[in-house]
Design a protein around this motif. Structure first.
Motif, PDB file in Angstrom:
ATOM      1  N   SER A  10      23.055   4.177  42.854  1.00  0.00           N
ATOM      2  CA  SER A  10      21.624   4.444  42.647  1.00  0.00           C
ATOM      3  C   SER A  10      20.769   3.841  43.754  1.00  0.00           C
ATOM      4  O   SER A  10      19.635   4.255  43.959  1.00  0.00           O
ATOM      5  CB  SER A  10      21.176   3.904  41.281  1.00  0.00           C
ATOM      6  OG  SER A  10      21.384   2.508  41.195  1.00  0.00           O
ATOM      7  N   ARG A  11      21.318   2.851  44.470  1.00  0.00           N
ATOM      8  CA  ARG A  11      20.640   2.285  45.635  1.00  0.00           C
ATOM      9  C   ARG A  11      21.665   2.061  46.741  1.00  0.00           C
ATOM     10  O   ARG A  11      22.862   1.918  46.470  1.00  0.00           O
ATOM     11  CB  ARG A  11      19.967   0.940  45.315  1.00  0.00           C
ATOM     12  CG  ARG A  11      18.706   1.034  44.500  1.00  0.00           C
ATOM     13  CD  ARG A  11      17.966  -0.299  44.515  1.00  0.00           C
ATOM     14  NE  ARG A  11      17.357  -0.569  45.819  1.00  0.00           N
ATOM     15  CZ  ARG A  11      16.895  -1.765  46.176  1.00  0.00           C
ATOM     16  NH1 ARG A  11      16.989  -2.799  45.354  1.00  0.00           N
ATOM     17  NH2 ARG A  11      16.332  -1.936  47.350  1.00  0.00           N
ATOM     18  N   VAL A  12      21.180   2.036  47.960  1.00  0.00           N
ATOM     19  CA  VAL A  12      22.041   1.789  49.121  1.00  0.00           C
ATOM     20  C   VAL A  12      21.387   0.721  49.979  1.00  0.00           C
ATOM     21  O   VAL A  12      20.162   0.708  50.140  1.00  0.00           O
ATOM     22  CB  VAL A  12      22.242   3.071  49.958  1.00  0.00           C
ATOM     23  CG1 VAL A  12      23.112   2.773  51.183  1.00  0.00           C
ATOM     24  CG2 VAL A  12      22.867   4.165  49.125  1.00  0.00           C
ATOM     25  N   ILE A  13      22.185  -0.196  50.503  1.00  0.00           N
ATOM     26  CA  ILE A  13      21.638  -1.237  51.370  1.00  0.00           C
ATOM     27  C   ILE A  13      21.040  -0.606  52.619  1.00  0.00           C
ATOM     28  O   ILE A  13      21.653   0.241  53.264  1.00  0.00           O
ATOM     29  CB  ILE A  13      22.725  -2.259  51.751  1.00  0.00           C
ATOM     30  CG1 ILE A  13      23.111  -3.085  50.523  1.00  0.00           C
ATOM     31  CG2 ILE A  13      22.253  -3.182  52.861  1.00  0.00           C
ATOM     32  CD1 ILE A  13      24.173  -4.123  50.787  1.00  0.00           C
ATOM     33  N   SER A  14      19.837  -1.020  52.953  1.00  0.00           N
ATOM     34  CA  SER A  14      19.120  -0.457  54.092  1.00  0.00           C
ATOM     35  C   SER A  14      19.846  -0.733  55.404  1.00  0.00           C
ATOM     36  O   SER A  14      20.498  -1.766  55.577  1.00  0.00           O
ATOM     37  CB  SER A  14      17.707  -1.051  54.142  1.00  0.00           C
ATOM     38  OG  SER A  14      17.083  -0.758  55.376  1.00  0.00           O
ATOM     39  N   SER A  15      19.688   0.199  56.335  1.00  0.00           N
ATOM     40  CA  SER A  15      20.289   0.032  57.659  1.00  0.00           C
ATOM     41  C   SER A  15      19.614  -1.089  58.440  1.00  0.00           C
ATOM     42  O   SER A  15      20.128  -1.532  59.472  1.00  0.00           O
ATOM     43  CB  SER A  15      20.193   1.344  58.443  1.00  0.00           C
ATOM     44  OG  SER A  15      18.833   1.725  58.582  1.00  0.00           O
ATOM     45  N   ARG A  16      18.442  -1.553  57.948  1.00  0.00           N
ATOM     46  CA  ARG A  16      17.760  -2.665  58.611  1.00  0.00           C
ATOM     47  C   ARG A  16      18.501  -3.981  58.445  1.00  0.00           C
ATOM     48  O   ARG A  16      18.301  -4.922  59.220  1.00  0.00           O
ATOM     49  CB  ARG A  16      16.344  -2.828  58.043  1.00  0.00           C
ATOM     50  CG  ARG A  16      15.409  -1.677  58.300  1.00  0.00           C
ATOM     51  CD  ARG A  16      13.997  -2.013  57.836  1.00  0.00           C
ATOM     52  NE  ARG A  16      13.961  -2.226  56.403  1.00  0.00           N
ATOM     53  CZ  ARG A  16      13.759  -1.265  55.509  1.00  0.00           C
ATOM     54  NH1 ARG A  16      13.616  -0.017  55.924  1.00  0.00           N
ATOM     55  NH2 ARG A  16      13.705  -1.537  54.217  1.00  0.00           N
ATOM     56  N   CYS A  17      19.352  -4.078  57.424  1.00  0.00           N
ATOM     57  CA  CYS A  17      20.031  -5.336  57.113  1.00  0.00           C
ATOM     58  C   CYS A  17      21.160  -5.627  58.104  1.00  0.00           C
ATOM     59  O   CYS A  17      22.025  -4.780  58.333  1.00  0.00           O
ATOM     60  CB  CYS A  17      20.572  -5.310  55.686  1.00  0.00           C
ATOM     61  SG  CYS A  17      19.288  -5.192  54.421  1.00  0.00           S
ATOM     62  N   ASP A  18      21.121  -6.816  58.678  1.00  0.00           N
ATOM     63  CA  ASP A  18      22.140  -7.231  59.643  1.00  0.00           C
ATOM     64  C   ASP A  18      23.348  -7.858  58.963  1.00  0.00           C
ATOM     65  O   ASP A  18      24.439  -7.881  59.533  1.00  0.00           O
ATOM     66  CB  ASP A  18      21.541  -8.253  60.626  1.00  0.00           C
ATOM     67  CG  ASP A  18      20.355  -7.683  61.384  1.00  0.00           C
ATOM     68  OD1 ASP A  18      20.573  -6.763  62.192  1.00  0.00           O
ATOM     69  OD2 ASP A  18      19.220  -8.150  61.175  1.00  0.00           O
TER      70      ASP A  18
END
Length: 348
Positions: free
Chosen positions: A186-194
């Motif tokens: 239902s959610r996906v970790i953002s590509s902004r996260c390092d």
């Protein structure tokens, strides 16, 4: 006289905004839900540039949030340039940024010259102008260099309580995620996260997901706060304990803590969705009440009434608070510092 009336109307004019919808069961912090909705309304033109937002107190009433949560949302919006907060004068919607085409044809030196000309025309000394420019450049550079971390937990209460602590690490911004929402898709970790931080007890559940995304993952240990342990330790052995919970995970953690402390007291448990007269009566009798630390922001009106009656009857209100183990905290600071240096050197 007419001008004076116009100014008074302008001063107290209320921004026409769409309804604010807050999901208190979401893994997204409440202040961020409010801030993003206001940001979107400003982008859509619903909030008109130059108009004053509702006061923090009034916005808290409209959105059902605490004043502190609204204050944090307004600060977030100011940091993104959506609003301008004036001390003692409220928050005002900023004008939209100019389209890219409006700056075409101007060289970088022309843009800088125009900027300095506008600032100096305000009557500021040139050395003050240079100082402001330096501060802005440093601030801009630091924002660009910040590391973004996904903070993952299965318990919403714990997630929201430790997020501000993790975000206090220098050069780090944090996005919060509920583990169940990630695993269900239902959610996906953002590509902004390092990178991602997750508690040790849920590492095995999460690592397969993290490997699939290719995101580096670090673990941390959670422990009950010293204040919580001290409060629980003094409960008499023959006194029943009331536990008010929103999630099954919170109830499980609370029971485990009581077991570790050797507390075999009778436990009277109730979820906020299935609130009964029984727990209300127990609280009126002065029995200790264990609740989540952030219940004020998330609780229903009925729950708040029960807690208020418990306080009136002098029941002990015990927030079940958790904190990051000191060793884990030092490790997290070290990891972020190392990654920040690597990012600054262009290694990542």
């Amino acid at each position: 006289m007419i001008q004076w009336i116009y100014q008074r109307i302008r001063k107290f004019k209320v921004v026409a905004m769409e309804k604010i919808e807050i999901d208190k069961n979401s893994g997204t912090p409440l202040y961020l839900q409010l801030a993003r909705q206001l940001e979107q309304q400003a982008a859509d033109g619903i909030l008109v540039p130059g108009e004053r937002l509702l006061s923090e107190v009034r916005m808290a009433e409209v959105s059902g949030l605490s004043v502190g949560t609204v204050k944090k949302a307004y600060t977030w919006l100011q940091d993104r340039g959506v609003v301008q907060k004036i001390r003692g004068g409220g928050a005002y919607v900023q004008k939209k940024q100019p389209e890219n085409g409006q700056s075409r044809g101007k060289s970088p030196s022309d843009i800088v010259e125009e900027m300095f000309s506008k600032v100096s025309s305000c009557g500021l000394p040139m050395n003050r102008v240079f100082l402001l420019a330096q501060q802005e450049l440093v601030s801009h550079f630091q924002k660009k260099q910040k590391i973004c971390a996904a903070l993952v937990e299965c318990n919403i209460e714990i997630l929201h309580s430790i997020a501000p602590v993790v975000e206090s690490i220098p050069n780090l911004t944090v996005e919060t995620y509920v583990l169940e929402e990630l695993l269900s898709g239902s959610r996906v970790i953002s590509s902004r996260c390092d990178l991602a931080f997750i508690s040790q007890s849920h590492y095995q559940e999460f690592i397969g997901y993290a490997d699939a995304l290719g995101i580096p993952t670090e673990t941390f240990a959670l422990v009950e706060s010293r204040e919580t342990i001290a409060r629980l330790a003094t409960i008499p052995e023959d006194q029943p304990i009331c536990i008010l919970y929103r999630s099954a995970t919170f109830l499980k953690n609370a029971r485990r803590t009581l077991q570790h402390l050797g507390k075999t007291n009778e436990q009277i448990c109730a979820s906020e969705e299935e609130m009964s007269e029984a727990i209300d009566n127990c609280c009126r009798q002065g029995m200790p009440l264990i609740i989540s630390p952030d219940y004020i922001e998330y609780a229903s009106a009925w729950t708040l009434q029960v807690v208020a009656r418990a306080r009136k009857s002098r029941s002990r209100i015990i927030p079940m608070e958790y904190e990051i183990d000191q060793g884990s905290w030092m490790h997290m600071v070290e990891v972020v510092g190392k990654m920040d240096r690597q990012k600054g050197n262009g290694e990542i």
